[in-house]
Design a protein around this motif. Structure first.
Motif, mmCIF file in Angstrom:
data_model
loop_
_atom_site.group_PDB
_atom_site.id
_atom_site.type_symbol
_atom_site.label_atom_id
_atom_site.label_comp_id
_atom_site.label_asym_id
_atom_site.label_seq_id
_atom_site.Cartn_x
_atom_site.Cartn_y
_atom_site.Cartn_z
ATOM 1 N N CYS A 130 -21.366 18.487 -59.137
ATOM 2 C CA CYS A 130 -21.313 17.165 -60.014
ATOM 3 C C CYS A 130 -20.445 17.048 -61.230
ATOM 4 N N CYS A 133 -23.128 16.729 -64.504
ATOM 5 C CA CYS A 133 -24.140 17.718 -64.950
ATOM 6 C C CYS A 133 -23.740 19.337 -64.276
ATOM 7 N N CYS A 150 -24.560 12.633 -57.265
ATOM 8 C CA CYS A 150 -25.291 13.684 -57.749
ATOM 9 C C CYS A 150 -26.771 13.218 -57.378
ATOM 10 N N CYS A 153 -28.269 13.061 -61.542
ATOM 11 C CA CYS A 153 -27.785 12.203 -62.690
ATOM 12 C C CYS A 153 -27.025 11.221 -62.338
ATOM 13 N N GLY A 155 -24.066 11.438 -61.001
ATOM 14 C CA GLY A 155 -22.672 11.674 -61.348
ATOM 15 C C GLY A 155 -21.986 11.835 -59.867
HETATM 16 ZN ZN ZN Z 1 -25.109 15.380 -61.873
#
Ligand code: ZN
Ligand code: ADP
Ligand code: ADP
Length: 213
Positions: A130, A133, A150, A153, A155
């Motif tokens: 990711c 994160c 992800c 999060c 991402g």
């Molecule tokens: Zn993430």
């Protein structure tokens, strides 16, 4: 509790560290993550590091030792921390012992995650990370719910520049020659806790928490 996660690239150090952070509420200190953040920022440190990382070589000891020395003295490390990807050479381990002695502190456990090299190449080339994160996934062994995104999060997932077959091969050689001697180094200190790193991720987590408790 101060813990070192030791093991070859792809052994599952980052994966286990992320789970251990939640279990024990102590931070993960990943020198790889810190160096990648510096590369992203484009700082002088990042530029120096990127050249080494892209080749699969180690970044100079003095650079990573400085990073760790500063990091472990931050307030969030007061109750302990998990070192992921450091130390990677005997001089790094000696420097760590020296700094901890000055701080009247010590390493409690060195969790040595064991995975045969045949399995590591597939783990590394299928790894997706990711951007936001840093959590790792695997296209086959630990796929995200939605491809490229992800779970934690939202991402974007990307493939690290150094997770290609060529660089992975160099990294595994570097591990054998530079990092493997640390097992004897910490065995001599009575701190090695060997863990079979093959199997279900949750099962391995259970093995790790058992030796830490
Ligand atoms: Zn993430
Ligand atoms: P390291 O930090 O030691 O380099 P990672 O935790 O990033 O290793 O794991 C490398 C890759 O292998 C990732 O894609 C991860 O999802 C996957 N992986 C982690 N643990 C396992 C496991 N027990 N079995 C199969 N794949 C795993
Ligand atoms: P992996 O999780 O696959 O083992 P890392 O993210 O820990 O990879 O490290 C990626 C790269 O960052 C390494 O190949 C190396 O170039 C650099 N690096 C990370 N930690 C260290 C360290 N302790 N000493 C020297 N170089 C490091």
């Amino acid at each position: 509790m101060n813990v070192i996660l030791l093991g070859p690239p792809g052994a599952g150090k980052g994966t286990q560290a992320k789970m251990l952070v939640e279990e024990y509420q102590i931070p993960q200190i990943s020198t790889g993550d810190i160096l990648r953040a510096a590369v992203k920022e484009g700082s002088p440190l990042g530029k120096e590091a990127k050249a080494c990382m892209d080749k699969g070589d180690l970044v100079p000891d003095s650079v990573v030792i400085g990073i760790v020395e500063e990091r472990i003295q931050q307030p969030d490390c007061a109750k302990g921390y998990m070192l992921d990807g450091f130390p990677r050479t005997v001089p790094q381990a000696e420097a760590l012992d020296g700094m901890l002695q000055n701080l009247s502190s010590q390493i409690d456990h060195v969790v040595s995650i064991e995975v045969a090299s045949e399995e590591l190449v597939g783990r590394l080339t299928g790894r997706r990370t990711c951007r936001d994160c840093g959590v790792g996934f695997h296209v086959m062994f630990d796929p995200p719910e939605q491809e490229g995104v992800c779970d934690k999060c939202g991402g974007e997932l990307y493939q690290r520049d150094d997770d290609n077959v060529e660089t992975v091969t160099s990294r595994l050689e570097v591990y054998e020659s530079q990092t493997l001697p640390l097992i004897d180094y910490y065995k001599a200190q009575g701190k090695i806790r060997p863990i079979d790193g093959v199997g279900d991720i949750k099962e391995i987590f259970a093995r790790v928490t058992q030796v830490l408790s």
